[in-house]
Design an enzyme around this catalytic site. Structure first.
Site, PDB file in Angstrom:
ATOM      1  N   GLU A 170      -7.957   5.151  -3.246  1.00  0.00           N
ATOM      2  CA  GLU A 170      -7.277   5.632  -2.086  1.00  0.00           C
ATOM      3  C   GLU A 170      -5.805   6.261  -2.460  1.00  0.00           C
ATOM      4  O   GLU A 170      -5.453   7.341  -1.959  1.00  0.00           O
ATOM      5  CB  GLU A 170      -6.982   4.551  -1.175  1.00  0.00           C
ATOM      6  CG  GLU A 170      -8.436   3.602  -0.550  1.00  0.00           C
ATOM      7  CD  GLU A 170      -8.493   2.520  -1.424  1.00  0.00           C
ATOM      8  OE1 GLU A 170      -8.491   2.478  -2.638  1.00  0.00           O
ATOM      9  OE2 GLU A 170      -8.521   1.519  -0.727  1.00  0.00           O
TER      10      GLU A 170
ATOM     11  N   HIS B 222      -5.527   2.882  -7.589  1.00  0.00           N
ATOM     12  CA  HIS B 222      -6.761   2.829  -6.827  1.00  0.00           C
ATOM     13  C   HIS B 222      -7.264   4.180  -6.184  1.00  0.00           C
ATOM     14  O   HIS B 222      -6.542   5.064  -5.992  1.00  0.00           O
ATOM     15  CB  HIS B 222      -6.583   1.602  -5.486  1.00  0.00           C
ATOM     16  CG  HIS B 222      -6.234   0.483  -5.902  1.00  0.00           C
ATOM     17  ND1 HIS B 222      -5.965  -0.586  -5.075  1.00  0.00           N
ATOM     18  CD2 HIS B 222      -6.176  -0.311  -7.195  1.00  0.00           C
ATOM     19  CE1 HIS B 222      -5.874  -1.836  -5.860  1.00  0.00           C
ATOM     20  NE2 HIS B 222      -5.977  -1.616  -7.102  1.00  0.00           N
TER      21      HIS B 222
ATOM     22  N   CYS C 252      -3.386  -0.306  -0.376  1.00  0.00           N
ATOM     23  CA  CYS C 252      -3.857   1.101   0.016  1.00  0.00           C
ATOM     24  C   CYS C 252      -3.887   1.248   1.703  1.00  0.00           C
ATOM     25  O   CYS C 252      -3.860   2.527   2.005  1.00  0.00           O
ATOM     26  CB  CYS C 252      -5.220   1.386  -0.569  1.00  0.00           C
ATOM     27  SG  CYS C 252      -5.071   1.314  -2.424  1.00  0.00           S
TER      28      CYS C 252
ATOM     29  N   CYS D 259      -7.247  -2.524  -0.029  1.00  0.00           N
ATOM     30  CA  CYS D 259      -6.505  -3.744  -0.076  1.00  0.00           C
ATOM     31  C   CYS D 259      -5.100  -3.558   0.419  1.00  0.00           C
ATOM     32  O   CYS D 259      -4.739  -2.460   1.016  1.00  0.00           O
ATOM     33  CB  CYS D 259      -6.214  -3.693  -1.604  1.00  0.00           C
ATOM     34  SG  CYS D 259      -5.147  -2.594  -2.135  1.00  0.00           S
TER      35      CYS D 259
HETATM   36 ZN   LIG Z   1      -6.010  -0.677  -3.048  1.00  0.00          ZN
END
Ligand SMILES: [Zn+2]
Length: 202
Positions: A107, A105, A138, A135
């Site tokens: 991040e 992701h 992250c 999420c």
């Molecule tokens: Zn994430």
């Protein structure tokens, strides 16, 4: 006019800029944006757009170090005033498909790059800007990295762990809590995602 950068360091409680949102799951204590937040979020949005171009879900992230610097006398600042300007450390965008990596992701990509750049695994004194609410993975990574703040754009009602499904960033049982500012350029970030998924369904 009061310069918010000159205000005492924000705390989760007692900060006049804090916006209480007791109705949200996870009891998010949200802070109002700082003047530079939209600028850094615009940069994260640029990364998100690059992701869309190569068929990745368009989410972008930027890690910024916030450090004291001399005030600018040309603006009439006091000679002893200290402003808090940001310095770009690292940035990234979602690349899960390209890398065949479910954890890639935006991040994570940005936090890993920031750690390498600074030569350390913890990133106190930094703000993580991300176009979509983090999420669980992250938000957990932001806690592990000891970032001071997370600023996000669009809320994610299906997976967001910064107020939507829960609030991993401010769980009092964890040994680090993160200041959170939601909703910065949220419309732009959300539209980017909506347009991306609409185009894929056509
Ligand atoms: Zn994430």
């Amino acid at each position: 006019m009061t310069d918010p950068f000159l205000a005492p360091d924000p705390r989760l409680e007692g900060d006049p800029r804090t916006l209480e949102r007791p109705g949200l799951p996870g009891h998010l204590v949200a802070q109002a944006p700082l003047p530079t937040d939209a600028m850094w979020m615009a940069r994260a949005l640029e990364r998100a757009r690059e992701a869309a171009v190569v068929g990745e879900v368009p989410v972008g992230a930027v890690v910024v170090a916030v450090e004291p610097s001399e005030a600018d006398p040309s603006r009439g600042d006091s000679a002893h005033a200290v402003t808090r300007r940001g310095r770009l450390i690292a940035e990234g965008r979602n690349r899960t498909r390209q890398d065949s990596d479910p954890t890639a992701h935006a991040e994570i990509v940005a936090l890993r790059a920031a750690g390498r750049r600074l030569g350390r695994s913890r990133l106190p004194g930094t703000t993580l800007y991300v176009t979509l609410e983090p999420c669980a993975q992250c938000a957990g990574a932001a806690v592990l990295a000891r970032v001071d703040r997370v600023v996000y754009g669009a809320a994610d009602p299906k997976a967001g762990m910064a107020g939507s499904l829960g609030n991993l960033l401010q769980d009092p049982r964890l040994n680090h809590r993160v200041h959170v500012t939601p909703g910065v350029l949220a419309h732009e970030a959300g539209t980017l995602l909506t347009d991306f998924f609409r185009a894929r369904r056509l």
